[in-house]
Design a protein around this motif. Structure first.
Motif, mmCIF file in Angstrom:
data_model
loop_
_atom_site.group_PDB
_atom_site.id
_atom_site.type_symbol
_atom_site.label_atom_id
_atom_site.label_comp_id
_atom_site.label_asym_id
_atom_site.label_seq_id
_atom_site.Cartn_x
_atom_site.Cartn_y
_atom_site.Cartn_z
ATOM 1 N N GLU A 25 67.501 94.493 8.247
ATOM 2 C CA GLU A 25 68.929 94.774 8.108
ATOM 3 C C GLU A 25 69.676 94.281 9.348
ATOM 4 N N GLU A 26 69.591 95.006 10.462
ATOM 5 C CA GLU A 26 70.308 94.594 11.678
ATOM 6 C C GLU A 26 69.898 93.194 12.118
ATOM 7 N N GLN A 29 71.695 90.225 10.021
ATOM 8 C CA GLN A 29 73.136 89.941 10.007
ATOM 9 C C GLN A 29 73.525 88.721 10.840
ATOM 10 N N HIS A 33 75.350 85.879 8.456
ATOM 11 C CA HIS A 33 76.791 85.911 8.683
ATOM 12 C C HIS A 33 77.217 85.060 9.873
ATOM 13 N N GLN A 42 73.056 83.188 1.461
ATOM 14 C CA GLN A 42 72.652 84.415 2.158
ATOM 15 C C GLN A 42 71.368 84.983 1.560
ATOM 16 N N SER A 46 67.833 85.278 3.451
ATOM 17 C CA SER A 46 67.269 86.626 3.562
ATOM 18 C C SER A 46 65.821 86.643 3.089
ATOM 19 N N THR A 165 79.049 92.638 3.524
ATOM 20 C CA THR A 165 78.893 92.455 4.972
ATOM 21 C C THR A 165 77.581 93.026 5.502
ATOM 22 N N ARG A 166 76.712 93.435 4.587
ATOM 23 C CA ARG A 166 75.475 94.103 5.032
ATOM 24 C C ARG A 166 74.302 93.683 4.170
#
Length: 299
Positions: A25-26, A29, A33, A42, A46, A165-166
């Protein structure tokens, strides 16, 4: 959410199968992004980030591993690089003239290959090429392990793009232990086949909501599971002003000074983290005299 940005390794002793599970997750980004990527890009980045993290755990030495897609389709290029200490970075290039990108993995890519590069700090570099001719990245990686490593392998990749955004990504890798690797045909290995079928029952909702220990218990509560300490996963870029200076050392000094005269300075940008490094005529003289010392990281 607990257990995110961690790689978890485990062993199914009775089945002679090792496993890995990662959720990002963190750390994801700064990759997805870093520019205004379409959601399809994206999602691809990912999946590649989760897959690369899983493969990083296979490294038995200090070094780097990279997954690079080269394609003639809407996605031209995508790469994730990771290190033995579980830091990663990535970038993608696509046909920005397209107003809409296809959704499926195969439609995004055309005549595509996956290049897997392993670069030890000491020793020779290894590179393998995988044809991306299957419906998913996970299936292509499974084929790579079966053909190149002679190891029956199950790869599961999931993404959650519900929050614009996540982004979140997750992956699992199951692999027959080398002592059992004489048989690479999953269909003929009933223990491995059984474990794979258990893994296929895991839903995306469970993957992204349950603690890791609950996931493992949910899947393998009838198996003998040995869980190892987890490793944190983070984003990190290896760029620096010194590395940029090293690259400029290979360019003729007069040519560099001419650029500075015309543009005021030489500006070099990192494609991964977008840091900018600025060099003036004093820097150029120092670079070509072998006296350049990095003092700061220009942003």
């Amino acid at each position: 959410m607990s257990n995110y940005d961690e790689l978890h390794r485990f062993l199914l002793n009775a089945a002679n199968v090792r496993g890995e599970l990662v959720r990002l997750e963190e750390s994801l980004q700064p990759i997805v992004h870093s520019v205004e990527y379409p959601v399809q890009i994206q999602r691809l980045l990912s999946e590649m980030a989760a897959a690369t993290t899983l493969l990083t755990a296979i490294l038995k030495f200090k070094g780097e591993i990279g997954l690079q897609i080269q394609s003639k389709g809407p996605v031209n290029y995508a790469v994730i690089n990771a290190t033995h200490d579980y830091t990663m970075r990535g970038v993608a290039r696509w046909d920005e003239s397209l107003s809409v990108l296809p959704e499926s993995f195969q439609e995004l890519l055309d005549s595509a290959v996956l290049v897997i590069t392993i670069t030890p700090q000491e020793g020779e570099r290894y590179q393998g090429v995988v044809a991306l001719d299957k419906p998913t990245l996970a299936e292509c990686l499974e084929e790579y392990f079966t053909q190149s490593e002679q190891l029956a392998t199950k790869v599961t990749l999931m993404t959650d793009m519900s929050e614009p955004t996540r982004a979140r990504a997750a992956g699992m890798l199951l692999q027959v232990l080398p002592s059992q690797a004489a048989n690479t045909d999953v269909k003929n290995d009933t223990q491995f086949d059984h474990v794979c079928k258990l893994t296929e029952t895991l839903t995306e909702e469970e993957m992204f909501s349950l603690p890791v220990n609950d996931i493992l218990y949910r899947l393998y509560h009838q198996e003998e599971v040995e869980v190892y300490p987890s490793h944190p996963v983070s984003f990190a870029c290896s760029c620096s002003k010194q590395r940029s200076a090293d690259a400029l050392r290979n360019v003729d000094k007069e040519e560099l000074l001419q650029i500075i005269e015309e543009d005021g300075a030489i500006k070099m940008n990192c494609q991964y983290c977008h840091s900018e490094y600025v060099f003036d005529s004093v820097d150029v003289e120092a670079i070509h005299n072998g006296q350049f010392i990095e003092t700061r990281k220009d942003q």
